[in-house]
Design an enzyme around this catalytic site. Sequence first.
Site, mmCIF file in Angstrom:
data_model
loop_
_atom_site.group_PDB
_atom_site.id
_atom_site.type_symbol
_atom_site.label_atom_id
_atom_site.label_comp_id
_atom_site.label_asym_id
_atom_site.label_seq_id
_atom_site.Cartn_x
_atom_site.Cartn_y
_atom_site.Cartn_z
ATOM 1 N N HIS A 21 -11.171 -3.187 2.945
ATOM 2 C CA HIS A 21 -11.193 -2.848 4.368
ATOM 3 C C HIS A 21 -12.049 -1.616 4.659
ATOM 4 O O HIS A 21 -12.235 -1.264 5.825
ATOM 5 C CB HIS A 21 -9.758 -2.618 4.850
ATOM 6 C CG HIS A 21 -9.121 -1.446 4.165
ATOM 7 N ND1 HIS A 21 -8.783 -1.466 2.822
ATOM 8 C CD2 HIS A 21 -8.788 -0.216 4.604
ATOM 9 C CE1 HIS A 21 -8.287 -0.298 2.482
ATOM 10 N NE2 HIS A 21 -8.273 0.484 3.544
ATOM 11 N N ASP A 22 -12.524 -0.921 3.629
ATOM 12 C CA ASP A 22 -13.370 0.268 3.810
ATOM 13 C C ASP A 22 -14.842 -0.008 3.524
ATOM 14 O O ASP A 22 -15.688 0.872 3.744
ATOM 15 C CB ASP A 22 -12.938 1.390 2.854
ATOM 16 C CG ASP A 22 -11.555 1.920 3.170
ATOM 17 O OD1 ASP A 22 -11.136 1.861 4.335
ATOM 18 O OD2 ASP A 22 -10.888 2.399 2.223
ATOM 19 N N ASP A 70 0.863 -1.178 0.000
ATOM 20 C CA ASP A 70 0.000 0.000 0.000
ATOM 21 C C ASP A 70 0.899 1.228 0.000
ATOM 22 O O ASP A 70 1.903 1.264 0.720
ATOM 23 C CB ASP A 70 -0.874 0.003 1.258
ATOM 24 C CG ASP A 70 -2.295 0.426 0.963
ATOM 25 O OD1 ASP A 70 -2.470 1.525 0.423
ATOM 26 O OD2 ASP A 70 -3.224 -0.345 1.282
ATOM 27 N N ASP A 100 -3.149 4.742 -2.402
ATOM 28 C CA ASP A 100 -4.254 5.270 -1.610
ATOM 29 C C ASP A 100 -4.721 6.633 -2.153
ATOM 30 O O ASP A 100 -3.880 7.523 -2.376
ATOM 31 C CB ASP A 100 -3.741 5.433 -0.172
ATOM 32 C CG ASP A 100 -4.838 5.656 0.830
ATOM 33 O OD1 ASP A 100 -5.634 4.741 1.037
ATOM 34 O OD2 ASP A 100 -4.878 6.756 1.429
ATOM 35 N N GLU A 121 -6.300 3.878 -6.113
ATOM 36 C CA GLU A 121 -7.629 4.085 -5.526
ATOM 37 C C GLU A 121 -8.082 5.484 -5.920
ATOM 38 O O GLU A 121 -7.409 6.460 -5.624
ATOM 39 C CB GLU A 121 -7.557 3.954 -4.010
ATOM 40 C CG GLU A 121 -8.931 4.008 -3.374
ATOM 41 C CD GLU A 121 -8.920 4.390 -1.897
ATOM 42 O OE1 GLU A 121 -9.855 3.987 -1.199
ATOM 43 O OE2 GLU A 121 -8.001 5.107 -1.451
HETATM 44 C C1 NOJ Z 1 -8.372 5.175 1.740
HETATM 45 C C2 NOJ Z 1 -8.060 3.993 2.603
HETATM 46 O O1 NOJ Z 1 -8.487 2.829 1.963
HETATM 47 C C3 NOJ Z 1 -8.757 4.236 3.925
HETATM 48 O O2 NOJ Z 1 -8.743 3.112 4.755
HETATM 49 C C4 NOJ Z 1 -8.107 5.418 4.594
HETATM 50 O O3 NOJ Z 1 -8.830 5.758 5.761
HETATM 51 C C5 NOJ Z 1 -8.099 6.646 3.677
HETATM 52 N N1 NOJ Z 1 -7.756 6.339 2.318
HETATM 53 C C6 NOJ Z 1 -7.089 7.642 4.175
HETATM 54 O O4 NOJ Z 1 -5.794 7.126 3.969
#
Ligand code: NOJ
Length: 587
Positions: free
Chosen positions: A361-362, A122, A229, A287
């Site tokens: 994970h989000d 990551d 990210d 992302e």
């Molecule tokens: C996206 C990540 O997937 C998430 O878990 C994180 O809180 C935010 N970006 C900030 O880094």
Amino acid sequence: MIAPIWGRVAGVTTSSDAPFGTGSRPAQWWRTAVVYQVYPRSFADSDGDGVGDLPGITAHLDHLERLGVDVLWLSPVYRSPMDDNGYDISDYQDIDPLFGTLADLDALITGCHAHGIRLVMDLVVNHTSDEHPWFVESRDPTSPKRDWYWWRPPRPGHEPGTEGAEPTNWESIFSGSAWQLDEASGEYYLHLFSTKQPDLNWENPQVRQAVYAMMRWWVDRGVDGFRMDVIDLISRDPALPDGPVPPGGRFGSPHEAVANGPRLEEFLTEMNREVGLGAGHLLTVGEMPGVTIELARRVTDPRRHELDMVFSFAHVDLDVRPGGPKWDIVPLPLPRLKRTLADWQEGLADVGWNSLYWNNHDQPRAVTRFGDDSPEHRVASAKTLGTVLHLHRGTPYVYQGEELGMTNAPFGSIAEYRDIESIRYHEQALLSGALPDAVMAALALKGRDNARTPMQWDAGPHAGFTTGTPWLPVNPNHVEVNAEAARADPSSVFNHYRALIALRHDHPLVVDGRFELLLPDHPQLWVVVREGAIGRLVVLANCSSQPVTAAAGDLPDLAGATVLLATHPGREGLELLPWESRVYEVG
Ligand code: NOJ
């Protein structure tokens, strides 16, 4: 025609026989690959402190090899104060002691490669932690690093710290203002996420070169790529204009000013060149919460040397009231979901490449959100969701536990949540007068901790995740839903995913077949055709908890077709049980 793949051992499949390691990656190897995401905190704890760690992952690589995945994407393990579980990094070139050491990371890289799995790190470079030495130095207004972050004076005519004095009206993605006052200098710094995640200023070339140097250091260490990210946020409108304020709201959205900014592609091309991403055939996935199809076509066009693929949010934003926050949940009719994924398939059909995911994970657990997690339908709906997704064109991502059909967690009270986003939302929503029950209901459906409960390895204490006290409660359903039971059961979600992954490795149509969505408006059936010179695959899926009968005239001729994969092996005909699906190969 290939033989049905039931029972086949999904061995390591890459498009090259070269040994793993630097220099052995064939061009575009990720087109035939399946990626498995590990959220280290919740995967496997080797030392009994209740938090997953690197040796825990290395000890479970046999699980990944048996599943047949090609790549492990590791969520952040860098040194961090853990305000956002590691997405707030204070040292990009060290491992947080919670997770282990650099030697443990080296052992994981070696272990992955020995199992025929590549490792993708990551990369969190939209922001650092406020404890990163760069930011600590930047707090001094005379420091050469002052400009590495977005420092701004209060709004003209306002005293620092008073209401409305923030340099812009932007709301942080984690609620509240996106600006934090530094009392010492009387200036504010920008943090699109938590106050402990100050945004880096990519306009400054020194920042970019520092990031590229750090990336090269990881590439030299043997990693095979980067998941980037919120990378679509790194270029902003330098004027930092206020954003539109929704009716009754206090803050404005920064989206227009910070997403897909004017220099984004310039920065990505520069990064690709400076780090040697393309030359080294590293996997890069960005992302991009605000990405459009048009932008994704450009960014993933191999001729432009930017990224291999992006994570679009189009399909995971559908159950939200348009323009509303993620907590403002609306029902999602199947035709909208099918149409959205099909738009991305069609949009990137001739150029670029899609990533395919339900979970990470989000996001909440897919079987709860898009399927039916009742005991009656959990297994079939998890299998059918996997089948439909993996039979789209692109690189599929499997999030830990998805291969077991893990479900959302039955949290009782806010005290059980650990995620900063959920806790901040709860606090702010109650302050603005929202009903407590409604807030808890939204958290139960959408809270990120749903995806972060510990991996369910077995039916024993704490699901075999730890010998200590897990940092987040284990889902009580681990007594039925766990890896040990799933691996032993030929009809499990795990073995279905294994067959799906093997099918991708073995069947060129799964990788490259032209995509077509049939019956786009059907409220229950999801029918997909993948076609190429060697034939056709037809996916016939009932995405509902009621039986449905397909009309023969609506489908391609399936006479003589072979079923390659099915949720209910042996069944034939056009009547489909709840969540039944089949993949046919037509001559
Ligand atoms: C996206 C990540 O997937 C998430 O878990 C994180 O809180 C935010 N970006 C900030 O880094």
